[in-house]
Design a protein around this motif. Sequence first.
Motif, PDB file in Angstrom:
ATOM      1  N   GLY A 151      -2.811   7.588  -4.521  1.00 29.72           N
ATOM      2  CA  GLY A 151      -3.963   7.037  -5.222  1.00 29.72           C
ATOM      3  C   GLY A 151      -3.881   6.978  -6.730  1.00 29.72           C
ATOM      4  N   ASP A 152      -2.946   7.690  -7.351  1.00 26.25           N
ATOM      5  CA  ASP A 152      -2.873   7.682  -8.811  1.00 26.25           C
ATOM      6  C   ASP A 152      -2.191   6.433  -9.368  1.00 26.25           C
ATOM      7  N   TYR A 153      -1.385   5.776  -8.572  1.00 30.64           N
ATOM      8  CA  TYR A 153      -0.577   4.661  -9.056  1.00 30.64           C
ATOM      9  C   TYR A 153      -0.992   3.346  -8.391  1.00 30.64           C
ATOM     10  N   GLU A 154      -0.944   2.268  -9.191  1.00 33.56           N
ATOM     11  CA  GLU A 154      -1.110   0.926  -8.647  1.00 33.56           C
ATOM     12  C   GLU A 154       0.177   0.545  -7.913  1.00 33.56           C
ATOM     13  N   ILE A 155       0.021   0.051  -6.699  1.00 30.69           N
ATOM     14  CA  ILE A 155       1.170  -0.365  -5.897  1.00 30.69           C
ATOM     15  C   ILE A 155       1.056  -1.875  -5.670  1.00 30.69           C
ATOM     16  N   PRO A 156       2.106  -2.646  -5.903  1.00 29.30           N
ATOM     17  CA  PRO A 156       3.506  -2.249  -6.097  1.00 29.30           C
ATOM     18  C   PRO A 156       3.930  -2.097  -7.564  1.00 29.30           C
ATOM     19  N   ALA A 157       3.010  -2.231  -8.530  1.00 25.40           N
ATOM     20  CA  ALA A 157       3.407  -2.132  -9.937  1.00 25.40           C
ATOM     21  C   ALA A 157       3.932  -0.743 -10.292  1.00 25.40           C
ATOM     22  N   LEU A 158       3.423   0.297  -9.581  1.00 22.24           N
ATOM     23  CA  LEU A 158       3.841   1.681  -9.784  1.00 22.24           C
ATOM     24  C   LEU A 158       3.568   2.166 -11.209  1.00 22.24           C
ATOM     25  N   ASP A 208      -7.859   4.543 -14.855  1.00 27.35           N
ATOM     26  CA  ASP A 208      -8.766   5.684 -14.918  1.00 27.35           C
ATOM     27  C   ASP A 208      -8.051   7.023 -14.732  1.00 27.35           C
ATOM     28  N   VAL A 209      -6.732   6.991 -14.569  1.00 26.78           N
ATOM     29  CA  VAL A 209      -5.949   8.212 -14.400  1.00 26.78           C
ATOM     30  C   VAL A 209      -5.267   8.547 -15.729  1.00 26.78           C
ATOM     31  N   ALA A 210      -5.498   9.748 -16.232  1.00 30.33           N
ATOM     32  CA  ALA A 210      -4.911  10.200 -17.502  1.00 30.33           C
ATOM     33  C   ALA A 210      -5.110   9.170 -18.609  1.00 30.33           C
ATOM     34  N   PRO A 211      -6.366   8.730 -18.846  1.00 31.93           N
ATOM     35  CA  PRO A 211      -6.592   7.710 -19.884  1.00 31.93           C
ATOM     36  C   PRO A 211      -6.131   8.191 -21.260  1.00 31.93           C
ATOM     37  N   GLY A 212      -5.492   7.294 -21.981  1.00 31.24           N
ATOM     38  CA  GLY A 212      -5.006   7.625 -23.312  1.00 31.24           C
ATOM     39  C   GLY A 212      -3.687   8.369 -23.338  1.00 31.24           C
ATOM     40  N   ARG A 213      -3.162   8.735 -22.186  1.00 37.50           N
ATOM     41  CA  ARG A 213      -1.895   9.454 -22.127  1.00 37.50           C
ATOM     42  C   ARG A 213      -0.779   8.519 -21.673  1.00 37.50           C
ATOM     43  N   SER A 214       0.419   8.767 -22.160  1.00 36.92           N
ATOM     44  CA  SER A 214       1.584   8.002 -21.739  1.00 36.92           C
ATOM     45  C   SER A 214       2.806   8.910 -21.828  1.00 36.92           C
ATOM     46  N   GLY A 215       3.950   8.382 -21.446  1.00 38.34           N
ATOM     47  CA  GLY A 215       5.156   9.193 -21.475  1.00 38.34           C
ATOM     48  C   GLY A 215       5.241  10.127 -20.290  1.00 38.34           C
ATOM     49  N   PHE A 216       6.216  11.045 -20.354  1.00 33.85           N
ATOM     50  CA  PHE A 216       6.483  11.924 -19.226  1.00 33.85           C
ATOM     51  C   PHE A 216       5.259  12.739 -18.818  1.00 33.85           C
ATOM     52  N   ARG A 228       0.802  -1.223   0.000  1.00 33.87           N
ATOM     53  CA  ARG A 228       0.000   0.000   0.000  1.00 33.87           C
ATOM     54  C   ARG A 228       0.837   1.277   0.000  1.00 33.87           C
ATOM     55  N   HIS A 229       2.139   1.128   0.236  1.00 34.82           N
ATOM     56  CA  HIS A 229       3.009   2.312   0.331  1.00 34.82           C
ATOM     57  C   HIS A 229       4.408   1.893  -0.088  1.00 34.82           C
ATOM     58  N   TRP A 230       4.903   2.433  -1.223  1.00 28.52           N
ATOM     59  CA  TRP A 230       6.171   1.966  -1.761  1.00 28.52           C
ATOM     60  C   TRP A 230       7.291   2.965  -1.492  1.00 28.52           C
ATOM     61  N   GLY A 231       7.606   3.129  -0.224  1.00 29.43           N
ATOM     62  CA  GLY A 231       8.682   4.033   0.154  1.00 29.43           C
ATOM     63  C   GLY A 231       8.241   5.488   0.140  1.00 29.43           C
ATOM     64  N   ASP A 232       8.966   6.317   0.871  1.00 25.99           N
ATOM     65  CA  ASP A 232       8.692   7.752   0.907  1.00 25.99           C
ATOM     66  C   ASP A 232       9.450   8.415  -0.241  1.00 25.99           C
ATOM     67  N   ARG A 233       8.789   8.536  -1.381  1.00 28.24           N
ATOM     68  CA  ARG A 233       9.433   9.083  -2.566  1.00 28.24           C
ATOM     69  C   ARG A 233       8.379   9.624  -3.518  1.00 28.24           C
ATOM     70  N   TYR A 234       8.826  10.326  -4.550  1.00 28.16           N
ATOM     71  CA  TYR A 234       7.924  10.978  -5.511  1.00 28.16           C
ATOM     72  C   TYR A 234       6.834  11.774  -4.786  1.00 28.16           C
ATOM     73  N   GLY A 235       7.270  12.832  -4.131  1.00 25.78           N
ATOM     74  CA  GLY A 235       6.340  13.695  -3.417  1.00 25.78           C
ATOM     75  C   GLY A 235       6.424  13.566  -1.917  1.00 25.78           C
ATOM     76  N   GLU A 236       7.141  12.556  -1.441  1.00 27.65           N
ATOM     77  CA  GLU A 236       7.402  12.391  -0.012  1.00 27.65           C
ATOM     78  C   GLU A 236       8.911  12.227   0.159  1.00 27.65           C
ATOM     79  N   GLY A 237       9.363  12.130   1.396  1.00 28.11           N
ATOM     80  CA  GLY A 237      10.787  11.916   1.627  1.00 28.11           C
ATOM     81  C   GLY A 237      11.423  13.014   2.447  1.00 28.11           C
ATOM     82  N   ARG A 238      12.734  12.923   2.588  1.00 24.60           N
ATOM     83  CA  ARG A 238      13.484  13.838   3.457  1.00 24.60           C
ATOM     84  C   ARG A 238      13.354  15.294   3.021  1.00 24.60           C
ATOM     85  N   MET A 239      13.133  15.542   1.734  1.00 21.27           N
ATOM     86  CA  MET A 239      13.098  16.904   1.236  1.00 21.27           C
ATOM     87  C   MET A 239      11.690  17.479   1.144  1.00 21.27           C
TER      88      MET A 239
END
Length: 258
Positions: A233-240, A245-253, A131-142
Amino acid sequence: MNVLIVYAHPEPRSLNGALRDFAVRRLQAAGHRVQVSDLYAMRWNPLIGTQDSLAFEAGQRFDVSMASKQAYESGTQSADIAAEQDKLRWADMLILQFPLWWFTMPAILKGWIDRVYACGFAYGVGEHSDRHWGDRYGEGRMSGKRAMLIVTTGGWESHYASRGINGPIDDLLFPIHHGVLHYPGFSVLPPYLVHRAGRTDAVRFTAICEALGERLDSLASTPPIAFRRQNFGDYEIPALTLRDDVAPGRSGFGAHVE
């Protein structure tokens, strides 16, 4: 605000050098406290190695992440790494300033990231579960800190446009914005860019400084790039991967920006 500028250019009389000096003056005049890590002047060693851990035993297999984590947690990191980490803890705002060389940051700055971003400090932190894949991408020490790039390029602005031959500048900077900065938790501001750096006369330099000054004056209020946060909530965990249903049809950066 405490502002740390990590600066990577070998010539202090360059455009980058002049912009760094302008930024320090402007920030200090506004009441900010400023530190500068001038990597070339410091003769920063960009190479990860066994010397980064004072407790590393000769003959032992060198596992980069494990050695980094053990040195960080035991307080046996080399003094240069520990000093830069202290600056990051002190800073409310991080500015990475560099010329774009071969589509990325200079090697000496990448080496600063490689060594200062120790395991347990900038990565490898937080719970890892279904349910939680590390404190990163928006969380963490910084988390709670802001960051911005000041970047010069030799090419024209059109060379870095959406259909420019060099590729869109947002795509070129994505690994730095999203990976180096968003990953450990920084709120990442849009970059300040100077194109055709080698074609700067006195009149243009004045205009560049005026625009940079406006950006520096608004560091606390500029909305950050709206990168999606990993564990919200935007990402499937642990697949990441993004949920269907998030940004359907979009890919890449671009799919990772709300």
